[in-house]
Design an enzyme around this catalytic site. Structure first.
Site, PDB file in Angstrom:
ATOM      1  N   ASN A 158     -88.228  35.385 -51.126  1.00 31.65           N
ATOM      2  CA  ASN A 158     -89.271  36.087 -50.359  1.00 31.65           C
ATOM      3  C   ASN A 158     -89.153  35.923 -48.838  1.00 31.65           C
ATOM      4  OD1 ASN A 158     -91.480  37.536 -52.104  1.00 31.65           O
ATOM      5  ND2 ASN A 158     -90.768  35.752 -53.241  1.00 31.65           N
ATOM      6  N   LYS A 192     -84.969  39.121 -47.328  1.00 31.38           N
ATOM      7  CA  LYS A 192     -83.565  39.567 -47.458  1.00 31.38           C
ATOM      8  C   LYS A 192     -83.477  41.056 -47.829  1.00 31.38           C
ATOM      9  CE  LYS A 192     -82.862  36.577 -50.793  1.00 31.38           C
ATOM     10  NZ  LYS A 192     -84.177  35.903 -50.847  1.00 31.38           N
ATOM     11  N   ASP A 234     -79.574  39.201 -57.275  1.00 31.98           N
ATOM     12  CA  ASP A 234     -80.602  39.219 -58.344  1.00 31.98           C
ATOM     13  C   ASP A 234     -80.191  40.072 -59.542  1.00 31.98           C
ATOM     14  OD1 ASP A 234     -82.058  37.909 -56.443  1.00 31.98           O
ATOM     15  OD2 ASP A 234     -83.874  39.101 -56.715  1.00 31.98           O
ATOM     16  N   ASP A 265     -83.631  28.913 -60.772  1.00 32.28           N
ATOM     17  CA  ASP A 265     -83.175  28.794 -59.384  1.00 32.28           C
ATOM     18  C   ASP A 265     -81.967  27.874 -59.226  1.00 32.28           C
ATOM     19  OD1 ASP A 265     -85.739  30.057 -59.435  1.00 32.28           O
ATOM     20  OD2 ASP A 265     -85.788  29.806 -57.260  1.00 32.28           O
ATOM     21  N   ARG A 280     -95.780  38.879 -55.760  1.00 32.63           N
ATOM     22  CA  ARG A 280     -94.593  39.508 -56.337  1.00 32.63           C
ATOM     23  C   ARG A 280     -94.567  39.304 -57.847  1.00 32.63           C
ATOM     24  NH1 ARG A 280     -89.276  38.699 -53.640  1.00 32.63           N
ATOM     25  NH2 ARG A 280     -87.797  39.828 -54.956  1.00 32.63           N
ATOM     26  N   THR A 323     -89.121  40.247 -63.182  1.00 32.19           N
ATOM     27  CA  THR A 323     -88.950  40.758 -64.561  1.00 32.19           C
ATOM     28  C   THR A 323     -89.491  39.731 -65.558  1.00 32.19           C
ATOM     29  OG1 THR A 323     -86.710  39.932 -64.463  1.00 32.19           O
ATOM     30  CG2 THR A 323     -86.987  42.286 -64.146  1.00 32.19           C
ATOM     31  N   SER A 374     -91.243  39.448 -36.815  1.00 35.67           N
ATOM     32  CA  SER A 374     -91.566  40.740 -37.445  1.00 35.67           C
ATOM     33  C   SER A 374     -90.308  41.330 -38.076  1.00 35.67           C
ATOM     34  CB  SER A 374     -92.142  41.700 -36.399  1.00 35.67           C
ATOM     35  OG  SER A 374     -91.096  42.145 -35.565  1.00 35.67           O
TER      36      SER A 374
HETATM   37  N1  LIG Z   1     -90.582  39.732 -41.407  1.00 38.26           N
HETATM   38  C1  LIG Z   1     -91.538  39.823 -42.337  1.00 38.26           C
HETATM   39  N2  LIG Z   1     -92.824  39.577 -42.019  1.00 38.26           N
HETATM   40  C2  LIG Z   1     -93.803  39.662 -42.965  1.00 38.26           C
HETATM   41  N3  LIG Z   1     -93.598  39.966 -44.260  1.00 38.26           N
HETATM   42  C3  LIG Z   1     -92.323  40.240 -44.627  1.00 38.26           C
HETATM   43  C4  LIG Z   1     -91.238  40.176 -43.708  1.00 38.26           C
HETATM   44  N4  LIG Z   1     -90.091  40.491 -44.360  1.00 38.26           N
HETATM   45  C5  LIG Z   1     -90.453  40.736 -45.648  1.00 38.26           C
HETATM   46  N5  LIG Z   1     -91.784  40.599 -45.800  1.00 38.26           N
HETATM   47  C6  LIG Z   1     -92.562  40.759 -47.053  1.00 38.26           C
HETATM   48  O1  LIG Z   1     -92.285  39.634 -47.882  1.00 38.26           O
HETATM   49  C7  LIG Z   1     -92.139  40.044 -49.252  1.00 38.26           C
HETATM   50  C8  LIG Z   1     -90.756  39.668 -49.757  1.00 38.26           C
HETATM   51  O2  LIG Z   1     -89.785  40.416 -49.019  1.00 38.26           O
HETATM   52  P1  LIG Z   1     -88.341  40.711 -49.622  1.00 38.26           P
HETATM   53  O3  LIG Z   1     -87.580  41.448 -48.593  1.00 38.26           O
HETATM   54  O4  LIG Z   1     -88.468  41.347 -50.977  1.00 38.26           O
HETATM   55  O5  LIG Z   1     -87.795  39.214 -49.786  1.00 38.26           O
HETATM   56  P2  LIG Z   1     -86.516  38.627 -50.533  1.00 38.26           P
HETATM   57  O6  LIG Z   1     -85.584  39.783 -50.837  1.00 38.26           O
HETATM   58  O7  LIG Z   1     -85.919  37.647 -49.563  1.00 38.26           O
HETATM   59  O8  LIG Z   1     -87.029  37.949 -51.766  1.00 38.26           O
HETATM   60  C9  LIG Z   1     -92.427  41.550 -49.274  1.00 38.26           C
HETATM   61  O9  LIG Z   1     -93.787  41.740 -49.554  1.00 38.26           O
HETATM   62  C10 LIG Z   1     -92.120  41.987 -47.835  1.00 38.26           C
HETATM   63  O10 LIG Z   1     -92.845  43.132 -47.436  1.00 38.26           O
HETATM   64  N1  LIG Z   2     -84.748  39.012 -61.358  1.00 37.80           N
HETATM   65  C1  LIG Z   2     -84.972  38.210 -62.392  1.00 37.80           C
HETATM   66  O1  LIG Z   2     -84.558  38.501 -63.497  1.00 37.80           O
HETATM   67  C2  LIG Z   2     -85.738  36.936 -62.190  1.00 37.80           C
HETATM   68  C3  LIG Z   2     -86.289  36.282 -63.280  1.00 37.80           C
HETATM   69  C4  LIG Z   2     -86.971  35.119 -63.049  1.00 37.80           C
HETATM   70  C5  LIG Z   2     -87.060  34.574 -61.770  1.00 37.80           C
HETATM   71  N2  LIG Z   2     -86.508  35.227 -60.743  1.00 37.80           N
HETATM   72  C6  LIG Z   2     -86.630  34.629 -59.389  1.00 37.80           C
HETATM   73  O2  LIG Z   2     -85.919  35.374 -58.436  1.00 37.80           O
HETATM   74  C7  LIG Z   2     -85.835  34.550 -57.285  1.00 37.80           C
HETATM   75  C8  LIG Z   2     -84.721  35.012 -56.384  1.00 37.80           C
HETATM   76  O3  LIG Z   2     -84.939  36.325 -55.973  1.00 37.80           O
HETATM   77  P1  LIG Z   2     -85.622  36.652 -54.549  1.00 37.80           P
HETATM   78  O4  LIG Z   2     -84.818  35.942 -53.521  1.00 37.80           O
HETATM   79  O5  LIG Z   2     -85.525  38.136 -54.468  1.00 37.80           O
HETATM   80  O6  LIG Z   2     -87.040  36.163 -54.604  1.00 37.80           O
HETATM   81  C9  LIG Z   2     -85.632  33.146 -57.801  1.00 37.80           C
HETATM   82  O7  LIG Z   2     -86.477  32.270 -57.067  1.00 37.80           O
HETATM   83  C10 LIG Z   2     -86.041  33.233 -59.287  1.00 37.80           C
HETATM   84  O8  LIG Z   2     -87.012  32.265 -59.629  1.00 37.80           O
HETATM   85  C11 LIG Z   2     -85.860  36.384 -60.927  1.00 37.80           C
END
Ligand SMILES: Nc1ncnc2c1ncn2[C@@H]1O[C@H](COP(=O)(O)OP(=O)(O)O)[C@@H](O)[C@H]1O
Ligand SMILES: NC(=O)c1ccc[n+]([C@@H]2O[C@H](COP(=O)(O)O)[C@@H](O)[C@H]2O)c1
Length: 201
Positions: free
Chosen positions: A12, A15, A35, A55, A140, A143, A181
């Site tokens: 989160n 990325k 992922d 993880d 978030r 799956t 941001s």
């Molecule tokens: N720079 C930022 N400031 C505030 N919220 C953000 C920022 N970048 C991403 N987010 C929010 O954080 C959440 C996770 O972002 P995401 O890009 O899916 O993260 P990741 O791919 O690293 O798991 C989403 O709700 C997104 O809108």
């Molecule tokens: N995509 C999947 O199938 C799945 C399942 C369970 C947990 N996760 C989580 O996804 C995270 C990594 O993805 P993000 O960096 O997008 O959050 C890990 O922290 C893991 O716990 C993903």
């Protein structure tokens, strides 16, 4: 010219958000999401703590991910077409080495996989503090949804462990402050990729 960009970072951290913005701006740009290589839930080990160990690097089919990267390296035009990415007419006509082709690989354990650390021309890592990470993650749904206590009991401790390993083993990472941001982070990375491309031309 082929350029591979690795965007790692805490869960989160932003990325995917950054990757999507870069893809819209960069020419002939494909993406691979780590992922997408998670193994099926029944192949994920259950730890002594009772949590499925998502993880850790063994929860991912990294061999398949490496093969996907190789597929792009062998033929970026074909890869783009088969992944629904449009290629500029100039790049269609020319040999891949005479046009710019970019691959972004993004994922939370990218810089912890020793076998392909060298594949990236540029490496980034996005981090955010624990409370913000917990807050964003709670909005978030994966799956396989997080069971109660997973963040404190598994996700965050594993992040700290892997981050330390990465800092010890991987050089040349540009660290990004995920609290900035979305626009600021994007501008910083876009500029750095742009400068790298100019240096190579
Ligand atoms: N720079 C930022 N400031 C505030 N919220 C953000 C920022 N970048 C991403 N987010 C929010 O954080 C959440 C996770 O972002 P995401 O890009 O899916 O993260 P990741 O791919 O690293 O798991 C989403 O709700 C997104 O809108
Ligand atoms: N995509 C999947 O199938 C799945 C399942 C369970 C947990 N996760 C989580 O996804 C995270 C990594 O993805 P993000 O960096 O997008 O959050 C890990 O922290 C893991 O716990 C993903």
């Amino acid at each position: 010219m082929k350029l591979i960009i690795g965007i790692g970072g805490v869960t989160n951290g932003g990325k995917t958000t950054l990757t999507n913005k870069l893809m819209q701006a960069l020419p002939n740009c494909c993406v691979i999401h780590q992922d997408d290589f998670f193994k099926k839930p029944d192949r994920i080990e259950v730890g002594e703590d009772g949590f499925r160990q998502w993880d850790v690097i063994t929860s991912l089919d990294m061999e398949a991910m490496v093969n996907t990267i190789k597929g792009w390296q062998e033929n970026p035009v074909k890869f783009a077409r088969s992944h629904g990415v449009s290629v500029t007419p100039k790049a269609e006509e020319q040999e891949p080495d005479n046009a710019i082709h970019i691959l972004i690989v993004e994922g939370f354990l990218l810089h912890n996989y020793q076998h392909i650390l060298d594949v990236y021309d540029q490496r980034y890592y996005i981090a955010i503090p624990k409370e913000e990470c917990k807050r964003r993650r709670s909005t978030r749904t994966y799956t396989v949804p997080d069971p109660p206590g997973l963040f404190e009991g598994h996700v965050w401790p594993m992040y700290l462990k892997h981050r330390k390993e990465m800092e010890n083993n991987c050089n040349g990472i540009e660290y990004l402050d995920g609290l900035k941001s979305k626009e600021e982070i994007y501008n910083q990375v876009y500029e750095s990729i742009h400068n790298n491309l100019l240096n190579r031309l």
